[in-house]
Design a protein around this motif. Structure first.
Motif, PDB file in Angstrom:
ATOM      1  N   ASP A 141       0.835  -1.267   0.083  1.00 63.10           N
ATOM      2  CA  ASP A 141       0.004   0.091  -0.081  1.00 63.10           C
ATOM      3  C   ASP A 141       0.880   1.228  -0.020  1.00 63.10           C
ATOM      4  OD1 ASP A 141      -1.912   1.886   0.206  1.00 63.10           O
ATOM      5  OD2 ASP A 141      -2.781   1.323   2.063  1.00 63.10           O
ATOM      6  N   ASP A 174      -3.049   8.290   2.541  1.00 65.60           N
ATOM      7  CA  ASP A 174      -3.383   7.423   3.257  1.00 65.60           C
ATOM      8  C   ASP A 174      -3.687   7.821   5.111  1.00 65.60           C
ATOM      9  OD1 ASP A 174      -4.564   4.941   3.425  1.00 65.60           O
ATOM     10  OD2 ASP A 174      -2.753   3.600   2.881  1.00 65.60           O
ATOM     11  N   TRP A 296      -3.864  -5.448   4.059  1.00 66.19           N
ATOM     12  CA  TRP A 296      -4.349  -4.073   4.042  1.00 66.19           C
ATOM     13  C   TRP A 296      -4.464  -3.322   5.126  1.00 66.19           C
ATOM     14  CZ3 TRP A 296      -9.287  -1.280   4.800  1.00 66.19           C
ATOM     15  CH2 TRP A 296      -9.346   0.193   4.347  1.00 66.19           C
ATOM     16  N   HIS A 297      -3.607  -2.187   5.554  1.00 63.87           N
ATOM     17  CA  HIS A 297      -3.573  -1.546   6.617  1.00 63.87           C
ATOM     18  C   HIS A 297      -3.472  -2.328   8.103  1.00 63.87           C
ATOM     19  CE1 HIS A 297      -6.110   2.234   4.825  1.00 63.87           C
ATOM     20  NE2 HIS A 297      -4.943   1.731   4.214  1.00 63.87           N
TER      21      HIS A 297
HETATM   22 ZN    ZN Z   1      -4.088   2.468   2.541  1.00 61.03          ZN
END
Ligand code: ZN
Ligand code: AHN
Length: 327
Positions: A141, A174, A296-297
Motif C-alpha cells: 500500500d 493514506d 491491507w492496513h
Molecule cells: Zn492505504
C-alpha cells in the motif's frame, strides 16, 4: 539502507534480468518493447521499506523523499518536488512532498503514471488491536506502485517511448479516518497530495491524455477488476489496459469483470484536474478480512508479502500500453 547494500541490490538486479538477448536471426519487424524486470521492481520496493514506514512528518518519510527524487533524476527524468503543508481529518499539519519525474518533457502528448508513496500511520485494520497504533511498512500500500513505476522509468531512460510520460509520486494519500472514526467521513480526507497537485500542477496549464494510478499492485495472488470511477471517467483507458493484459495472457490477474468504486487518488485527478484517470487496485467487495486483500492496513503489509508475479503482470501490461501509445 547501507551504501554497500544498495550497490549489491543494484548489481543483483542488473544480473537477474539484464542478460543479453539471443542473437536475432531474422530482421525484426518493429522495434521491440523493453523487458520489465520484476526483480528490479521488487528491489525498488525494498529500498523504500528499508527506510521504515514513510509516515509524513517522520525522518524516514523525508529521507525517502530525497531518495525518490534522486532515483528519478539518476534515471534521466526532469524532476520536480512540490513541498507543501496540508491539514488532516484529525487536525495534524503535515509537511508533504509530491515528486514528479518527466520523460520527453517537451512533448505535448503526455500520459501520467502515478502512485502514492506515503505509509499509513496506523495499522488499524490489523487483527491484533495491539497493532492499531503502529505504522504500516506499506510495501504493498504505497511502495509497490512506486517500485513498478521506477522500473518503467529505468526502461524509459534506455528506450524512449513516442509520447511524454510523467511519473508522479503522490504524498499523503493514506492519512484518512479509519472505520471507527466517529466524525464525518469525507472523501477529501484521503488523497491530500493529489488534491494539492490538482490545484497546483507542477507545470502551468498542464494537460495529459490520461493517467494510470497504481495502488497495491504487489499483493500475494492479487487480481484487479475494472474499478467503478475508472470505467465512469475513463472507459477507453480501462479497455486499453485490460486489453493489453489479455493479449499478454494476464487475464487471470486483470479480470474482465466490473468491481466496486474506490475513493482513491484517481478520483481527484478525474474530478479536480479533469484528466481521465483509471486505478489498478485489488478491490473485491465482500471479502472476509478486507476488500483490499488480507494485509491491507495491517502490520503484515511488508516486503515478505510482495508477489513478483503480480508486479510482473502489471509492469509488462503497462510497458505494452506505453510503447504502443502514438503522439
Ligand atoms: Zn492505504
Ligand atoms: C477508502 O478507504 C475510502 N479509500 C481507500 C484508498 C486507499 C487507502 N488506498 C490505499 N489506502
Amino acid at each position: 539502507m547501507k551504501k554497500s547494500a544498495i550497490i549489491l541490490s543494484v548489481l543483483f538486479m542488473a544480473l537477474s534480468c539484464g542478460g543479453r538477448k539471443a542473437p536475432q536471426t531474422t530482421a525484426p519487424a518493429a522495434k521491440e518493447t523493453p523487458q520489465f524486470c520484476a526483480d528490479s521492481a521488487f528491489n525498488y520496493i525494498k529500498a523504500q521499506t528499508d527506510f521504515g514506514p514513510r509516515v509524513p512528518n517522520t525522518d524516514a518519510h523525508y529521507r525517502c523523499s530525497v531518495w525518490l527524487t534522486a532515483q528519478l533524476s539518476k534515471l534521466g527524468a526532469k524532476t520536480y518536488v512540490q513541498g507543501f503543508e496540508t491539514m488532516t481529518f484529525d487536525n495534524t499539519k503535515l509537511q508533504c512532498y509530491n515528486i514528479i519525474g518527466s520523460y520527453n518533457p517537451e512533448s505535448t502528448t503526455r500520459i501520467i503514471l502515478c502512485s502514492h508513496w506515503d505509509s499509513r500511520p496506523w495499522a488499524d485494520n490489523d487483527p491484533d488491536p495491539a497493532n492499531w497504533t503502529k505504522p504500516v511498512d506499506a510495501a504493498n500500500d504505497g511502495a509497490s506502485g512506486v517500485g513498478v513505476i521506477l522500473e518503467i522509468a529505468r526502461l524509459m531512460q534506455k528506450q524512449a517511448p513516442q509520447i511524454g510520460v510523467d511519473c508522479i509520486f503522490l504524498d499523503a494519500e493514506d492519512w484518512g479516518p479509519g472505520d471507527s472514526y466517529q466524525g464525518q467521513h469525507l472523501e477529501t480526507w484521503w488523497g491530500l497530495g493529489t488534491q494539492h497537485w490538482a490545484k497546483n500542477p507542477h507545470v502551468e496549464g498542464y494537460r495529459a491524455r490520461y493517467a494510470i494510478l497504481l495502488d497495491m499492485v504487489g499483493g500475494k495472488g492479487a487480481s484487479f477488476c475494472r474499478e467503478g470511477y475508472s470505467v465512469r471517467f475513463g472507459r477507453p483507458i480501462v479497455e486499453k489496459v485490460w486489453g493489453a493484459a489479455r493479449k499478454l495472457g494476464f487475464s487471470s490477474i486483470f479480470k474482465p469483470v466490473d468491481g466496486g468504486y474506490v475513493t482513491d487518488d484517481h478520483y481527484f485527478i478525474n474530478t479536480m484536474a479533469r484528466i481521465p484517470a483509471i486505478d489498478i487496485v485489488p478491490y473485491l467487495p465482500g471479502c472476509e478480512e478486507s476488500s483490499f486483500g488480507p494485509t491491507w492496513h495491517t502490520v503484515s503489509d511488508n516486503i515478505d508479502n510482495i508477489d513478483k508475479n503480480v508486479l510482473e503482470a502489471v509492469g509488462k501490461t503497462l510497458i505494452e500500453v506505453i510503447y504502443n501509445e502514438k503522439p
